[in-house]
Scaffold this motif. Sequence first.
Motif, short mmCIF file in Angstrom:
data_model
loop_
_atom_site.label_atom_id
_atom_site.label_comp_id
_atom_site.label_asym_id
_atom_site.label_seq_id
_atom_site.Cartn_x
_atom_site.Cartn_y
_atom_site.Cartn_z
N MET A 1 0.66 -1.34 -0.02
CA MET A 1 0.05 -0.16 -0.40
C MET A 1 0.74 1.26 0.48
SD MET A 1 -1.66 -0.40 3.93
CE MET A 1 -1.85 -1.51 3.44
N PRO A 2 0.59 2.47 -0.23
CA PRO A 2 1.20 3.89 -0.76
C PRO A 2 1.68 3.88 1.01
CG PRO A 2 -0.77 3.89 -1.90
CD PRO A 2 -0.40 2.12 -1.11
N GLU A 3 2.03 5.00 0.96
CA GLU A 3 2.99 5.53 2.05
C GLU A 3 1.59 6.38 2.54
OE1 GLU A 3 6.15 8.63 4.11
OE2 GLU A 3 6.77 7.11 2.02
N SER A 4 1.31 7.45 0.83
CA SER A 4 0.31 7.95 1.45
C SER A 4 -1.45 7.66 2.68
CB SER A 4 -0.50 8.56 -0.21
OG SER A 4 -0.60 7.89 -0.96
N TRP A 5 -1.62 6.40 2.20
CA TRP A 5 -2.54 5.61 2.73
C TRP A 5 -2.45 5.63 3.70
CZ3 TRP A 5 -3.61 1.61 4.62
CH2 TRP A 5 -5.15 0.93 5.88
N ILE A 34 -3.51 -3.93 11.37
CA ILE A 34 -3.96 -3.22 10.33
C ILE A 34 -3.82 -4.30 9.53
CG2 ILE A 34 -2.80 -1.86 8.68
CD1 ILE A 34 -1.23 -0.38 10.44
N ILE A 35 -3.92 -5.45 9.03
CA ILE A 35 -3.79 -6.74 7.86
C ILE A 35 -5.16 -7.30 8.68
CG2 ILE A 35 -3.13 -8.69 7.77
CD1 ILE A 35 -0.34 -7.96 7.59
N ALA A 36 -5.36 -7.07 9.65
CA ALA A 36 -6.55 -8.35 10.51
C ALA A 36 -8.04 -6.98 10.00
CB ALA A 36 -6.57 -8.37 11.59
N ALA A 37 -7.74 -5.90 10.35
CA ALA A 37 -9.30 -5.02 9.84
C ALA A 37 -8.91 -4.99 7.87
CB ALA A 37 -8.84 -3.49 10.36
N ALA A 38 -8.50 -5.57 7.47
CA ALA A 38 -8.48 -5.23 5.97
C ALA A 38 -8.10 -6.66 5.04
CB ALA A 38 -7.32 -4.18 5.33
N ALA A 39 -8.64 -7.40 6.26
CA ALA A 39 -8.51 -8.82 5.88
C ALA A 39 -10.19 -9.12 4.75
CB ALA A 39 -8.35 -10.13 6.24
N GLN A 40 -9.87 -9.23 3.61
CA GLN A 40 -11.90 -9.41 3.25
C GLN A 40 -12.03 -10.99 2.89
OE1 GLN A 40 -12.19 -7.22 -0.67
NE2 GLN A 40 -12.03 -5.45 0.81
#
Length: 82
Positions: A1-5, A34-40
């Motif tokens: 993911m980009p640093e800006s994100w 962060i990874i767990a929250a973004a997991a789909q």
Amino acid sequence: MPESWLRRRAGRRQIPCTFLGKHLRFSAADLAAIIAAAAQAPTGRRATRRHRRPTGDLPHPDSHASITTPDTNRTETTPWPG
């Protein structure tokens, strides 16, 4: 993911991180969260891309207008001067 994100989300306090002045630091626990929250979960279907509508003066593919192309099998005779 980009640093800006990462910077935007951290600035809004939407992801866990530690600020050291203007610098961000992420612990192993922060990254795991962060990874767990973004997991789909997989859905089994790929997302389809939306097609852009044609622009310009070309007719829409669903319209009754047609574009004629020259017949490539036909030979034309050109009168020679003389």
